[in-house]
Motif scaffolding. Sequence first.
Motif, PDB file in Angstrom:
ATOM      1  N   ALA A 107       0.556  -0.856   0.364  1.00 41.61           N
ATOM      2  CA  ALA A 107       0.016  -0.191  -0.052  1.00 41.61           C
ATOM      3  C   ALA A 107       0.805   1.344  -0.059  1.00 41.61           C
ATOM      4  N   VAL A 108       1.806   1.426   1.274  1.00 39.14           N
ATOM      5  CA  VAL A 108       2.871   2.435   0.913  1.00 39.14           C
ATOM      6  C   VAL A 108       3.435   2.663  -0.381  1.00 39.14           C
ATOM      7  N   LEU A 109       4.288   1.454  -1.147  1.00 45.35           N
ATOM      8  CA  LEU A 109       4.718   2.001  -2.524  1.00 45.35           C
ATOM      9  C   LEU A 109       3.335   2.263  -3.545  1.00 45.35           C
ATOM     10  N   SER A 110       2.168   1.924  -3.246  1.00 42.71           N
ATOM     11  CA  SER A 110       1.207   2.299  -4.168  1.00 42.71           C
ATOM     12  C   SER A 110       0.719   3.155  -3.961  1.00 42.71           C
ATOM     13  N   PHE A 111       0.624   3.361  -3.120  1.00 49.30           N
ATOM     14  CA  PHE A 111       0.497   5.487  -3.146  1.00 49.30           C
ATOM     15  C   PHE A 111       1.516   6.234  -2.704  1.00 49.30           C
ATOM     16  N   SER A 112       3.052   5.826  -3.675  1.00 54.08           N
ATOM     17  CA  SER A 112       3.484   6.918  -3.021  1.00 54.08           C
ATOM     18  C   SER A 112       3.682   6.562  -4.910  1.00 54.08           C
ATOM     19  N   ALA A 113       3.447   5.452  -5.504  1.00 51.32           N
ATOM     20  CA  ALA A 113       3.913   5.760  -7.506  1.00 51.32           C
ATOM     21  C   ALA A 113       2.567   6.406  -7.709  1.00 51.32           C
ATOM     22  N   ILE A 114       0.769   6.366  -6.989  1.00 51.50           N
ATOM     23  CA  ILE A 114       0.250   6.833  -8.037  1.00 51.50           C
ATOM     24  C   ILE A 114       0.017   8.721  -7.457  1.00 51.50           C
ATOM     25  N   GLN A 115       0.905   8.581  -6.159  1.00 54.15           N
ATOM     26  CA  GLN A 115       1.872  10.372  -6.133  1.00 54.15           C
ATOM     27  C   GLN A 115       2.485  11.236  -6.903  1.00 54.15           C
ATOM     28  N   ASN A 116       2.864  10.052  -7.632  1.00 53.85           N
ATOM     29  CA  ASN A 116       3.914  10.875  -8.744  1.00 53.85           C
ATOM     30  C   ASN A 116       3.083  10.414  -9.959  1.00 53.85           C
ATOM     31  N   ASN A 117       2.037  10.040 -10.103  1.00 54.44           N
ATOM     32  CA  ASN A 117       1.266   9.756 -11.181  1.00 54.44           C
ATOM     33  C   ASN A 117       1.784   8.401 -12.342  1.00 54.44           C
ATOM     34  N   ASP A 118       2.310   7.607 -11.454  1.00 53.59           N
ATOM     35  CA  ASP A 118       2.699   6.187 -12.402  1.00 53.59           C
ATOM     36  C   ASP A 118       1.477   5.298 -11.983  1.00 53.59           C
ATOM     37  N   LYS A 119       1.476   4.377 -12.856  1.00 53.58           N
ATOM     38  CA  LYS A 119       0.715   3.024 -13.242  1.00 53.58           C
ATOM     39  C   LYS A 119       1.418   2.628 -11.937  1.00 53.58           C
ATOM     40  N   ILE A 120       0.814   1.314 -11.384  1.00 50.98           N
ATOM     41  CA  ILE A 120       0.922   0.322 -10.127  1.00 50.98           C
ATOM     42  C   ILE A 120       0.029  -0.992 -10.518  1.00 50.98           C
ATOM     43  N   GLY A 121       0.725  -2.173 -11.128  1.00 54.98           N
ATOM     44  CA  GLY A 121       0.525  -3.237 -11.243  1.00 54.98           C
ATOM     45  C   GLY A 121       0.847  -4.605 -10.117  1.00 54.98           C
ATOM     46  N   VAL A 122       0.232  -5.179 -10.355  1.00 58.39           N
ATOM     47  CA  VAL A 122       0.458  -7.197  -9.687  1.00 58.39           C
ATOM     48  C   VAL A 122       1.088  -8.177  -9.782  1.00 58.39           C
ATOM     49  N   ILE A 123       1.587  -9.049  -9.521  1.00 54.79           N
ATOM     50  CA  ILE A 123       2.035  -9.673 -10.084  1.00 54.79           C
ATOM     51  C   ILE A 123       1.260 -11.068  -8.519  1.00 54.79           C
ATOM     52  N   LEU A 124       0.961 -11.981  -8.801  1.00 54.63           N
ATOM     53  CA  LEU A 124       0.803 -12.799  -6.696  1.00 54.63           C
ATOM     54  C   LEU A 124       1.412 -13.275  -7.653  1.00 54.63           C
ATOM     55  N   PHE A 125       2.408 -14.426  -6.910  1.00 55.63           N
ATOM     56  CA  PHE A 125       2.880 -15.888  -7.258  1.00 55.63           C
ATOM     57  C   PHE A 125       3.087 -16.679  -6.549  1.00 55.63           C
ATOM     58  N   SER A 126       3.233 -17.903  -6.233  1.00 55.41           N
ATOM     59  CA  SER A 126       3.404 -18.853  -5.128  1.00 55.41           C
ATOM     60  C   SER A 126       4.264 -19.298  -5.599  1.00 55.41           C
ATOM     61  N   SER A 127       3.570 -21.365  -5.841  1.00 57.47           N
ATOM     62  CA  SER A 127       5.216 -21.991  -7.064  1.00 57.47           C
ATOM     63  C   SER A 127       4.440 -22.084  -8.530  1.00 57.47           C
ATOM     64  N   LYS A 128       3.279 -21.124  -9.089  1.00 64.27           N
ATOM     65  CA  LYS A 128       2.735 -20.250  -9.654  1.00 64.27           C
ATOM     66  C   LYS A 128       2.837 -19.061  -9.489  1.00 64.27           C
ATOM     67  N   VAL A 129       2.672 -18.324 -10.941  1.00 60.63           N
ATOM     68  CA  VAL A 129       2.056 -17.160 -10.959  1.00 60.63           C
ATOM     69  C   VAL A 129       0.204 -17.201 -10.530  1.00 60.63           C
ATOM     70  N   GLU A 130       0.019 -16.587  -8.882  1.00 61.01           N
ATOM     71  CA  GLU A 130      -1.829 -17.012  -9.264  1.00 61.01           C
ATOM     72  C   GLU A 130      -2.277 -15.696  -9.836  1.00 61.01           C
ATOM     73  N   LYS A 131      -2.208 -15.125 -10.339  1.00 54.18           N
ATOM     74  CA  LYS A 131      -2.951 -13.444 -10.136  1.00 54.18           C
ATOM     75  C   LYS A 131      -2.049 -12.375 -11.275  1.00 54.18           C
ATOM     76  N   PHE A 132      -2.418 -11.943 -11.760  1.00 53.92           N
ATOM     77  CA  PHE A 132      -1.820 -10.735 -12.765  1.00 53.92           C
ATOM     78  C   PHE A 132      -2.842  -9.550 -12.213  1.00 53.92           C
ATOM     79  N   ILE A 133      -2.759  -8.561 -11.748  1.00 51.40           N
ATOM     80  CA  ILE A 133      -3.459  -7.670 -11.550  1.00 51.40           C
ATOM     81  C   ILE A 133      -2.643  -5.996 -12.953  1.00 51.40           C
ATOM     82  N   PRO A 134      -3.614  -5.866 -14.083  1.00 55.52           N
ATOM     83  CA  PRO A 134      -2.703  -5.459 -14.847  1.00 55.52           C
ATOM     84  C   PRO A 134      -2.047  -3.479 -13.672  1.00 55.52           C
TER      85      PRO A 134
END
Length: 289
Positions: A107-134
């Motif tokens: 959350a800290v990194l995400s809010f820092s990103a949008i305050q600088n007008n940047d996009k934020i995406g996420v890859i959740l992984f275990s032994s495989k990629v579980e979810k991709f948030i563009p």
Amino acid sequence: METQDILKKVRHIEIKTRGLSRQVFAGQYHSAFKGKGMTFSEVREYQYGDAIRDVDWNVTARFNHPYVKVFEEERELTVMLLIDISGSKDFGTDLVFKREFIAELAAVLSFSAIQNNDKIGVILFSSKVEKFIPPQKGRKHILRIISELLRFEPTEKGTNISNALEYFTGMIKKRSTAFLISDFIDRSFDNALMIANKKHDVAALRIFDPGERTMPPMGLVDFTDPETGEMKTIDTSSRKNRMLYMNWWKALESYQTETFRKTGVDAVNLATDEDYVQPLVKFFKKRSM
């Protein structure tokens, strides 16, 4: 965790981390990572105050005089969070589990990103990629990320960092800043990390619980590996067993340290029982030098 509890937790994390991002990290984030999201423009002679990281060593060696690369700043940067959600994230001996600690960091990194007008995406992984948030912008998008981190249940419990890095390298074509957030209880991910860091700007945030470092003498204890489900009864009063565990942990830390050094990836250790603000600020300042 019930939906109502998750919403309360999300709100609590938002209030805390938005303030931190605005008051503490915004400037440091910009200087430490924003400059990496630039396009090459030209090479010129070194001037006092230029960052060492911008030195073009090939041109410098050729002319026997320091030269630096000049970049033009892109209007926006893509920030990716590669977050380990394997079984070991549900471990915690203090007031917080690693999973909740990671959600707050994200959350800290995400809010820092949008305050600088940047996009934020996420890859959740275990032994495989579980979810991709563009990658996207906006508060609503960040709240979705926090919510996913708190409630998402992976289909697998193991850890495969190489797989996540390979997916990231193949999926994100434009150069980005990436935070790899994990406890790094894994091996043989050095090649994938090196390739990812050549294409992108990767920083590693290593999360650990202080209770993982040692095995306290408590007699016979039943242990369950959260990633494999394997169960063992171990005599923790045995000095030999405690030494074996300590040596395993030290070997793992040595591998991690050597991997980050070899791949050129900046890394910071963050303990779940300590405030992460000062270590992160120090980490950002170091990258700004």
